[in-house]
Design a protein around this motif. Structure first.
Motif, mmCIF file in Angstrom:
data_model
loop_
_atom_site.group_PDB
_atom_site.id
_atom_site.type_symbol
_atom_site.label_atom_id
_atom_site.label_comp_id
_atom_site.label_asym_id
_atom_site.label_seq_id
_atom_site.Cartn_x
_atom_site.Cartn_y
_atom_site.Cartn_z
ATOM 1 N N THR A 82 31.151 39.687 21.293
ATOM 2 C CA THR A 82 30.958 40.180 22.655
ATOM 3 C C THR A 82 31.404 39.136 23.661
ATOM 4 O OG1 THR A 82 29.090 41.502 21.912
ATOM 5 C CG2 THR A 82 29.259 41.114 24.268
ATOM 6 N N ALA A 83 31.118 37.890 23.418
ATOM 7 C CA ALA A 83 31.520 36.823 24.329
ATOM 8 C C ALA A 83 33.041 36.747 24.439
ATOM 9 C CB ALA A 83 30.954 35.491 23.855
ATOM 10 N N LEU A 84 33.733 36.960 23.343
ATOM 11 C CA LEU A 84 35.188 36.927 23.378
ATOM 12 C C LEU A 84 35.766 38.079 24.190
ATOM 13 C CD1 LEU A 84 36.103 35.893 19.733
ATOM 14 C CD2 LEU A 84 36.238 34.509 21.802
ATOM 15 N N VAL A 85 35.139 39.218 24.155
ATOM 16 C CA VAL A 85 35.622 40.391 24.878
ATOM 17 C C VAL A 85 35.466 40.187 26.383
ATOM 18 C CG1 VAL A 85 35.208 42.853 25.282
ATOM 19 C CG2 VAL A 85 35.216 41.946 22.959
ATOM 20 N N LEU A 86 34.433 39.459 26.804
ATOM 21 C CA LEU A 86 34.177 39.268 28.226
ATOM 22 C C LEU A 86 35.196 38.351 28.902
ATOM 23 C CD1 LEU A 86 30.292 38.964 28.155
ATOM 24 C CD2 LEU A 86 31.675 40.963 28.739
ATOM 25 N N ILE A 87 35.911 37.570 28.138
ATOM 26 C CA ILE A 87 36.922 36.683 28.703
ATOM 27 C C ILE A 87 38.223 37.464 28.838
ATOM 28 C CG2 ILE A 87 38.304 34.612 28.340
ATOM 29 C CD1 ILE A 87 35.872 33.434 26.886
ATOM 30 N N SER A 88 38.769 37.437 30.026
ATOM 31 C CA SER A 88 40.039 38.112 30.267
ATOM 32 C C SER A 88 40.996 37.121 30.925
ATOM 33 C CB SER A 88 39.823 39.338 31.153
ATOM 34 O OG SER A 88 39.194 38.972 32.357
ATOM 35 N N TRP A 89 42.145 37.582 31.266
ATOM 36 C CA TRP A 89 43.159 36.749 31.904
ATOM 37 C C TRP A 89 43.546 37.381 33.227
ATOM 38 C CZ3 TRP A 89 45.257 32.118 30.214
ATOM 39 C CH2 TRP A 89 44.779 31.675 28.985
ATOM 40 N N TYR A 90 43.773 36.540 34.220
ATOM 41 C CA TYR A 90 44.183 37.021 35.534
ATOM 42 C C TYR A 90 45.620 36.611 35.803
ATOM 43 C CZ TYR A 90 39.135 37.363 36.445
ATOM 44 O OH TYR A 90 37.805 37.660 36.392
ATOM 45 N N LEU A 91 46.380 37.532 36.342
ATOM 46 C CA LEU A 91 47.694 37.218 36.875
ATOM 47 C C LEU A 91 47.435 36.894 38.335
ATOM 48 C CD1 LEU A 91 50.711 37.049 36.288
ATOM 49 C CD2 LEU A 91 50.881 39.457 36.881
ATOM 50 N N MET A 92 47.606 35.636 38.706
ATOM 51 C CA MET A 92 47.209 35.145 40.015
ATOM 52 C C MET A 92 48.408 34.990 40.950
ATOM 53 S SD MET A 92 43.875 34.683 39.644
ATOM 54 C CE MET A 92 43.394 33.589 40.957
ATOM 55 N N LEU A 93 48.163 35.287 42.225
ATOM 56 C CA LEU A 93 49.160 35.184 43.287
ATOM 57 C C LEU A 93 48.661 34.184 44.310
ATOM 58 C CD1 LEU A 93 51.617 36.298 44.935
ATOM 59 C CD2 LEU A 93 50.048 38.036 45.805
ATOM 60 N N PRO A 94 49.479 33.200 44.711
ATOM 61 C CA PRO A 94 49.022 32.252 45.727
ATOM 62 C C PRO A 94 48.787 32.960 47.059
ATOM 63 C CG PRO A 94 51.266 31.728 45.005
ATOM 64 C CD PRO A 94 50.827 32.933 44.266
ATOM 65 N N PRO A 95 47.902 32.406 47.893
ATOM 66 C CA PRO A 95 47.633 33.040 49.181
ATOM 67 C C PRO A 95 48.856 32.965 50.097
ATOM 68 C CG PRO A 95 46.585 30.896 49.084
ATOM 69 C CD PRO A 95 47.157 31.158 47.722
ATOM 70 N N PRO A 96 48.999 33.907 51.012
ATOM 71 C CA PRO A 96 50.132 33.856 51.937
ATOM 72 C C PRO A 96 49.963 32.725 52.946
ATOM 73 C CG PRO A 96 48.680 35.669 52.490
ATOM 74 C CD PRO A 96 48.168 35.074 51.215
#
Length: 104
Positions: free
Chosen positions: A7-21
């Motif tokens: 369950t702990a492994l499922v809760l970790i995801s990855w974000y595709l991040m965009l820098p602020p304008p």
């Protein structure tokens, strides 16, 4: 015990991040708006949430070079806590406190 670990492994995801304008908004020669890629990661925008690092990196190949893949539990995503105001300084926690300090 294994169920909790899975369950702990499922809760970790990855974000595709965009820098602020950049503010005020500025366009480059090609008409694209500039971004602040030197901003702390806690100020970046979560563009997309993905289930794995592999999926994030596959998506990253299609994006502009300033995007980044970041693990959801990365400490850099947490905003740093500002230092408390010096004792005796003007109060800005309330509107009346701010107004009072400016009316002296």
């Amino acid at each position: 015990m294994r169920k909790c670990y899975a369950t702990a492994l499922v809760l970790i995801s990855w974000y595709l991040m965009l820098p602020p304008p950049v503010f005020p908004p500025v366009q480059d020669a090609s008409g694209n708006y500039k971004v602040n890629s030197t901003a702390p990661m806690s100020q970046w925008l979560k563009f997309k949430t993905l289930e794995s690092e592999h999926a994030c990196k596959a998506q990253l190949k299609k994006m502009e070079p300033f995007y980044k893949c970041v693990k959801s539990d990365d400490p850099a995503l947490k905003a740093s806590v500002p230092a408390p105001a010096a004792a005796g300084g003007p109060g800005t926690s309330t509107v009346s406190g701010a107004a009072t300090s400016h009316m002296q």
